[in-house]
Design a protein around this motif. Sequence first.
Motif, mmCIF file in Angstrom:
data_model
loop_
_atom_site.group_PDB
_atom_site.id
_atom_site.type_symbol
_atom_site.label_atom_id
_atom_site.label_comp_id
_atom_site.label_asym_id
_atom_site.label_seq_id
_atom_site.Cartn_x
_atom_site.Cartn_y
_atom_site.Cartn_z
ATOM 1 N N MET A 42 0.849 -1.183 0.000
ATOM 2 C CA MET A 42 0.000 0.000 0.000
ATOM 3 C C MET A 42 0.893 1.243 0.000
ATOM 4 O O MET A 42 1.602 1.478 -0.961
ATOM 5 N N GLU A 43 0.944 2.026 1.082
ATOM 6 C CA GLU A 43 1.791 3.217 1.094
ATOM 7 C C GLU A 43 3.110 2.986 1.808
ATOM 8 O O GLU A 43 3.978 3.862 1.827
ATOM 9 N N ASP A 44 3.288 1.815 2.416
ATOM 10 C CA ASP A 44 4.501 1.539 3.178
ATOM 11 C C ASP A 44 5.600 1.038 2.264
ATOM 12 O O ASP A 44 5.389 0.151 1.433
ATOM 13 N N SER A 45 6.783 1.587 2.413
ATOM 14 C CA SER A 45 7.919 1.186 1.601
ATOM 15 C C SER A 45 8.777 0.205 2.377
ATOM 16 O O SER A 45 9.302 0.519 3.443
ATOM 17 N N ALA A 46 8.906 -1.003 1.859
ATOM 18 C CA ALA A 46 9.755 -2.032 2.449
ATOM 19 C C ALA A 46 10.677 -2.555 1.347
ATOM 20 O O ALA A 46 10.540 -2.206 0.178
ATOM 21 N N HIS A 47 11.626 -3.397 1.740
ATOM 22 C CA HIS A 47 12.533 -4.000 0.761
ATOM 23 C C HIS A 47 11.719 -4.958 -0.102
ATOM 24 O O HIS A 47 11.332 -6.041 0.336
ATOM 25 N N THR A 48 11.444 -4.554 -1.355
ATOM 26 C CA THR A 48 10.556 -5.319 -2.228
ATOM 27 C C THR A 48 11.237 -5.616 -3.550
ATOM 28 O O THR A 48 11.614 -4.696 -4.273
ATOM 29 N N THR A 49 11.385 -6.885 -3.869
ATOM 30 C CA THR A 49 11.995 -7.282 -5.127
ATOM 31 C C THR A 49 10.953 -7.361 -6.231
ATOM 32 O O THR A 49 9.759 -7.494 -5.971
ATOM 33 N N ASP A 50 11.420 -7.299 -7.470
ATOM 34 C CA ASP A 50 10.527 -7.433 -8.617
ATOM 35 C C ASP A 50 10.158 -8.902 -8.809
ATOM 36 O O ASP A 50 11.023 -9.789 -8.775
ATOM 37 N N ALA A 51 8.892 -9.166 -9.057
ATOM 38 C CA ALA A 51 8.416 -10.545 -9.121
ATOM 39 C C ALA A 51 9.037 -11.324 -10.283
ATOM 40 O O ALA A 51 9.607 -12.402 -10.098
ATOM 41 N N LEU A 52 8.917 -10.799 -11.497
ATOM 42 C CA LEU A 52 9.365 -11.564 -12.644
ATOM 43 C C LEU A 52 10.875 -11.696 -12.692
ATOM 44 O O LEU A 52 11.403 -12.746 -13.087
ATOM 45 N N VAL A 53 11.595 -10.667 -12.282
ATOM 46 C CA VAL A 53 13.054 -10.769 -12.223
ATOM 47 C C VAL A 53 13.466 -11.812 -11.190
ATOM 48 O O VAL A 53 14.350 -12.646 -11.434
ATOM 49 N N SER A 54 12.816 -11.803 -10.024
ATOM 50 C CA SER A 54 13.185 -12.758 -8.974
ATOM 51 C C SER A 54 12.941 -14.190 -9.411
ATOM 52 O O SER A 54 13.700 -15.096 -9.055
ATOM 53 N N PHE A 55 11.916 -14.420 -10.227
ATOM 54 C CA PHE A 55 11.653 -15.780 -10.684
ATOM 55 C C PHE A 55 12.739 -16.281 -11.634
ATOM 56 O O PHE A 55 12.901 -17.492 -11.799
ATOM 57 N N GLY A 56 13.477 -15.359 -12.265
ATOM 58 C CA GLY A 56 14.602 -15.796 -13.076
ATOM 59 C C GLY A 56 15.634 -16.519 -12.225
ATOM 60 O O GLY A 56 16.180 -17.557 -12.631
ATOM 61 N N GLY A 57 15.896 -15.984 -11.032
ATOM 62 C CA GLY A 57 16.806 -16.660 -10.122
ATOM 63 C C GLY A 57 16.225 -17.961 -9.606
ATOM 64 O O GLY A 57 16.903 -18.995 -9.599
ATOM 65 N N LEU A 58 14.970 -17.923 -9.190
ATOM 66 C CA LEU A 58 14.342 -19.141 -8.653
ATOM 67 C C LEU A 58 14.254 -20.235 -9.704
ATOM 68 O O LEU A 58 14.333 -21.424 -9.380
ATOM 69 N N ALA A 59 14.104 -19.851 -10.975
ATOM 70 C CA ALA A 59 13.975 -20.842 -12.039
ATOM 71 C C ALA A 59 15.208 -21.724 -12.141
ATOM 72 O O ALA A 59 15.095 -22.919 -12.446
ATOM 73 N N VAL A 60 16.387 -21.143 -11.902
ATOM 74 C CA VAL A 60 17.618 -21.936 -12.027
ATOM 75 C C VAL A 60 18.093 -22.477 -10.685
ATOM 76 O O VAL A 60 18.975 -23.334 -10.649
ATOM 77 N N GLU A 61 17.512 -22.000 -9.585
ATOM 78 C CA GLU A 61 17.928 -22.448 -8.250
ATOM 79 C C GLU A 61 16.984 -23.484 -7.655
ATOM 80 O O GLU A 61 17.211 -23.971 -6.547
ATOM 81 N N THR A 62 15.897 -23.799 -8.372
ATOM 82 C CA THR A 62 14.991 -24.876 -7.965
ATOM 83 C C THR A 62 14.859 -25.836 -9.139
ATOM 84 O O THR A 62 15.276 -25.527 -10.261
ATOM 85 N N SER A 63 14.250 -26.998 -8.888
ATOM 86 C CA SER A 63 14.198 -27.983 -9.966
ATOM 87 C C SER A 63 12.842 -28.628 -10.187
ATOM 88 O O SER A 63 12.618 -29.226 -11.242
ATOM 89 N N SER A 64 11.923 -28.535 -9.236
ATOM 90 C CA SER A 64 10.666 -29.260 -9.406
ATOM 91 C C SER A 64 9.424 -28.447 -9.065
ATOM 92 O O SER A 64 8.365 -28.671 -9.654
ATOM 93 N N VAL A 65 9.485 -27.521 -8.143
ATOM 94 C CA VAL A 65 8.299 -26.796 -7.705
ATOM 95 C C VAL A 65 7.861 -25.812 -8.790
ATOM 96 O O VAL A 65 8.684 -25.191 -9.462
ATOM 97 N N GLU A 66 6.545 -25.684 -8.992
ATOM 98 C CA GLU A 66 6.025 -24.707 -9.942
ATOM 99 C C GLU A 66 6.150 -23.312 -9.342
ATOM 100 O O GLU A 66 5.952 -23.105 -8.143
ATOM 101 N N LEU A 67 6.466 -22.326 -10.188
ATOM 102 C CA LEU A 67 6.666 -20.940 -9.775
ATOM 103 C C LEU A 67 5.532 -20.107 -10.358
ATOM 104 O O LEU A 67 5.308 -20.119 -11.571
ATOM 105 N N VAL A 68 4.826 -19.363 -9.494
ATOM 106 C CA VAL A 68 3.572 -18.734 -9.901
ATOM 107 C C VAL A 68 3.530 -17.275 -9.431
ATOM 108 O O VAL A 68 3.825 -16.980 -8.269
ATOM 109 N N THR A 69 3.115 -16.359 -10.318
ATOM 110 C CA THR A 69 2.805 -14.994 -9.877
ATOM 111 C C THR A 69 1.305 -14.894 -9.615
ATOM 112 O O THR A 69 0.494 -15.264 -10.457
ATOM 113 N N LEU A 70 0.954 -14.353 -8.449
ATOM 114 C CA LEU A 70 -0.448 -14.132 -8.069
ATOM 115 C C LEU A 70 -0.611 -12.671 -7.663
ATOM 116 O O LEU A 70 -0.513 -12.343 -6.511
ATOM 117 N N VAL A 71 -0.981 -11.843 -8.563
ATOM 118 C CA VAL A 71 -0.848 -11.918 -10.013
ATOM 119 C C VAL A 71 -0.101 -10.658 -10.457
ATOM 120 O O VAL A 71 0.024 -9.701 -9.699
#
Length: 311
Positions: A42-71
């Motif tokens: 909302m209006e609070d600023s916290a350490h927030t990563t970008d969703a789609l960029v972060s999934f690039g890392g998770l895509a190569v650091e995991t091997s079986s779990v599905e990765l999902v943006t909601l939404v």
Amino acid sequence: MELGLFVEPQVGGTYQRLLELARWAEDQGLDAFARSDHYLNMEDSAHTTDALVSFGGLAVETSSVELVTLVSPLTFRHPAVMVKSATTLDEMSGGRFALGVGTGWMEPVHARFGLELPSVSERFERLAEALEYITTACSGGGTTSGKYYSLDLESVSPKASKGLRIVVGGGGPRKTPTLAGRYAGEYNMFLTDRETLDARLDVFRAAAAEAGRDPSDILVSFAGPAMFFETQAEHDAEMNDRAARRGITTEDYVALLSDRSIPHGTFEDGAAAMDEYASWGVGRYYVQEYAALDDVDTERLEPVFAALRRH
């Protein structure tokens, strides 16, 4: 019933902690690991990563779990950017990425970042055009012609694999279930009662059939909390505490949970809750943790997921 962990990094959390949680979800044998796509809480600023960029890392650091943006909101990215991001993540993950697409809604976030937030009616018009654009492009190319988005490419590469699902999420009674029926591989919503769900699913199934699709091929998913405890005494103490923080009686708080179909009880009750959702037509439950990522307690979640999967 498939199970997933759903976290909210806009409340605060580094990529490293996100990776730890994704790996934990994979080690637990969960079907999916999901995250929200917001730039602020909302209006609070916290350490927030970008969703789609972060999934690039998770895509190569995991091997079986599905990765999902909601939404992912359309107000953040043009459909062309979503397509290229999604198909790239699909390739990087070996077909384990699902792209959630939504209208966008957090007014303070858009105001603070200077992002345009059109009227609700225009956002849904854009969403309908974007979903046609995205599904056409992900299927390998074609032509769409809209007021806001148009595609004119007979060949788009990389083409999405069969593993790349489009997730349409939201709680509206007609527009969202209609678009989900036409375009989605997964129709997601926050927990609701049986009557409301049935009304949405009627619209969803009719739209799917009209589009020549089999609604049974489309995953229906819930997202929400799961409050299960080892003993009844622990459950009752938690209900008392939550009611006191809201300034209501425990009986009223428990009634509120029941009205919203929020699962709660002892570990023995977990299987029954999932069986009930399955009988409603729900195929996946995302346990939502609305907390800073460092505060997501996996030691608490481990027996909860164990209880849910007993069904």
